[in-house]
Design a protein around this motif. Structure first.
Motif, PDB file in Angstrom:
ATOM      1  N   ASN A 288      71.474  64.683  20.979  1.00 16.06           N
ATOM      2  CA  ASN A 288      72.005  64.071  19.770  1.00 16.06           C
ATOM      3  C   ASN A 288      70.929  63.137  19.233  1.00 16.06           C
ATOM      4  O   ASN A 288      70.725  62.049  19.764  1.00 16.06           O
ATOM      5  CB  ASN A 288      73.307  63.312  20.057  1.00 16.06           C
ATOM      6  N   TRP A 405      76.459  61.390  22.085  1.00 15.84           N
ATOM      7  CA  TRP A 405      76.673  62.829  22.291  1.00 15.84           C
ATOM      8  C   TRP A 405      78.161  63.160  22.381  1.00 15.84           C
ATOM      9  O   TRP A 405      78.631  64.105  21.735  1.00 15.84           O
ATOM     10  CB  TRP A 405      75.967  63.303  23.565  1.00 15.84           C
ATOM     11  N   GLU A 409      79.363  65.368  19.483  1.00 11.76           N
ATOM     12  CA  GLU A 409      79.581  66.772  19.818  1.00 11.76           C
ATOM     13  C   GLU A 409      81.061  67.133  19.874  1.00 11.76           C
ATOM     14  O   GLU A 409      81.452  68.230  19.461  1.00 11.76           O
ATOM     15  CB  GLU A 409      78.929  67.076  21.169  1.00 11.76           C
TER      16      GLU A 409
END
Length: 456
Positions: A288, A405, A409
């Motif tokens: 990320n 992340w 995500e």
């Protein structure tokens, strides 16, 4: 056994580990650099903070006004001055006796001299073996509440099964059909606490141990409702290879932050010194905005992010565990908001700034769920008394982190707690009780939001 003989044994163990794991290297690369200090330096701007990282300084996770804190030896002060900073000693890292516990850094090393669950270092901190024995004991004693999961292998174990560690988590809930299954469609919402992704932040692993015990000990009382409704996942040691090296310092823990992936960096110090260390920073390795703020391409730097995003087995394993526990609930763009119906929350625990942080860390720009994340963090701060904000607002920007992340995500509500550690980077073990008491209400609060955190 004499102090001199004990020191010799530890030195020999460190040398063996260096040879087995990385091959020959110059003697200076593994020598102890001597007394360590924490220096306070003014770095009020983003550019000044990044200059510290670019120059390879070991910048700690703490800020006081416009000042950051740098770990190093006596030579580090001269290097800081050369780089245009004016260092002042904030703390002298105390030295102690050499009492290393067992290790899995080398094959065929002796096992623990005591029962694994009783093995400690530096006044009471638990070793990797003790943490894992604790998970197994909790599961054996409370099969209706606890399940231990092996979710992968550490870097060293992927290279040689006789070294390194399994990667372990524990699921705590009042067991019913479908609970603790490795699927994102499980019936209960989930909260995950992860600690010691940075190995040397030893207070955090002890907080995880105490949190597990608190949940189980009060399962018929104050934690009953939470355990009936929610799965609580705890990963007490994300970086066990690194923690093993930390604990080899005995009463003077080696300040290893990263994992022990020495590929391409065999000249980096191991054990760590004031001039760097071997490995990859697992909290800069996630995919990320990888390789951006607060990273360095110097492989010996404490914030080296690896050759590629998700290059490390520990990173891939913890991200794989997240994917098995939490559904992907937001779009791929940085501007895509997670919906109000999103389930799931996580906390990654670090030390020692006394802060509650939330995404984004890679930029000062706000995430599309900023209002809800900020509201939750503000309440967290009302419970533990810490500052709250995005990393760039109150600490420094950082890219490739675990909470960026997990939010970016999957969309789950993600936070980092920087515990205060009694104001010291390597506090006495007695400090962990204070940190746990301050943060237990926060852990219970965020876990209780897991069903719909953005509606809090």
């Amino acid at each position: 056994m004499s102090r001199r003989r004990t020191f010799s044994i530890v030195a020999a163990l460190a040398a063996i580990a260096a040879l087995v794991l990385a091959g020959p290297r110059p003697r200076a690369a593994v020598a102890d650099s001597g007394q360590l200090f924490i220096y306070r330096v003014n770095a009020s701007s983003d550019a000044a903070a990044q200059r510290l990282f670019d120059r390879g300084f070991d910048v700690l996770e703490n800020r006081a006004g416009g000042d950051l804190f740098v770990l190093g030896n006596a030579a580090t002060a001269d290097k800081l001055r050369t780089a245009g900073f004016q260092p002042a000693i904030a703390e002298k890292i105390e030295t102690g006796g050499w009492q290393p516990p067992s290790t899995r850094l080398v094959p065929d090393a002796a096992g623990p001299a005591v029962a694994p669950i009783d093995e400690t270092y530096d006044g009471g901190y638990r070793t990797v073996r003790a943490q894992y024995a604790h998970l197994d004991k909790v599961a054996a004693d409370h099969p209706d509440l606890a399940t231990v999961v092996d979710y992968g292998d550490s870097y060293l174990k992927t290279r040689n099964a006789a070294t390194g560690y399994d990667l372990k988590a524990i699921c705590l809930t009042r067991r019913a059909t479908g609970d603790c299954a490795l699927t994102p469609t499980a019936p209960k919402p989930r909260f995950l606490l992860m600690t010691q992704i940075h190995a040397r932040e030893i207070v955090t692993g002890d907080i995880a141990w105490r949190f597990i015990d608190h949940l189980v000990a009060n399962a018929a009382g104050s934690t009953a409702a939470l355990l009936n409704s929610t799965e609580i996942w705890v990963v007490p040691i994300v970086n066990p290879d690194g923690v093993d090296l930390v604990q080899q310092g005995g009463n003077r823990p080696y300040l290893q932050r990263k994992n022990l992936d020495a590929s391409g960096s065999t000249s980096c110090p191991r054990p760590p010194t004031g001039s760097g260390q071997v490995g990859v920073d697992l909290n800069r390795n996630s995919n990320n905005h990888w390789g951006g703020a607060s990273t360095s391409r110097n492989k010996c730097s404490e914030v080296y992010p690896g050759l590629n995003p998700d290059s490390e087995p520990e990173t891939r394993a913890i991200e794989g565990l997240f994917r098995k526990l939490f559904a992907d609930q937001r779009g791929p763009a940085d501007t895509d908001a997670a919906p109000a119906t999103t389930r799931g929350a996580m906390i990654s625990m670090h030390s020692f700034a006394g802060m509650n942080l939330f995404p984004w860390g890679w930029t000062n720009g706000h995430s599309p769920n900023d209002a809800a994340l900020r509201r939750i963090a503000q309440h967290m701060s009302s419970l533990n008394g810490y500052q709250f904000g995005q990393p760039g607002e109150i600490l420094y920007n950082a890219s490739g982190t675990s909470d960026d992340w997990s939010y970016g995500e999957l969309g789950i509500a993600s936070f980092t707690i920087e515990v205060a550690s009694c104001g010291r980077f390597t506090p006495a073990y007695s400090c962990t009780g204070t940190d746990f008491a301050k943060n237990l209400p926060v852990l219970l609060y965020v876990a209780g939001l897991a069903k719909a955190p953005y509606q809090a």
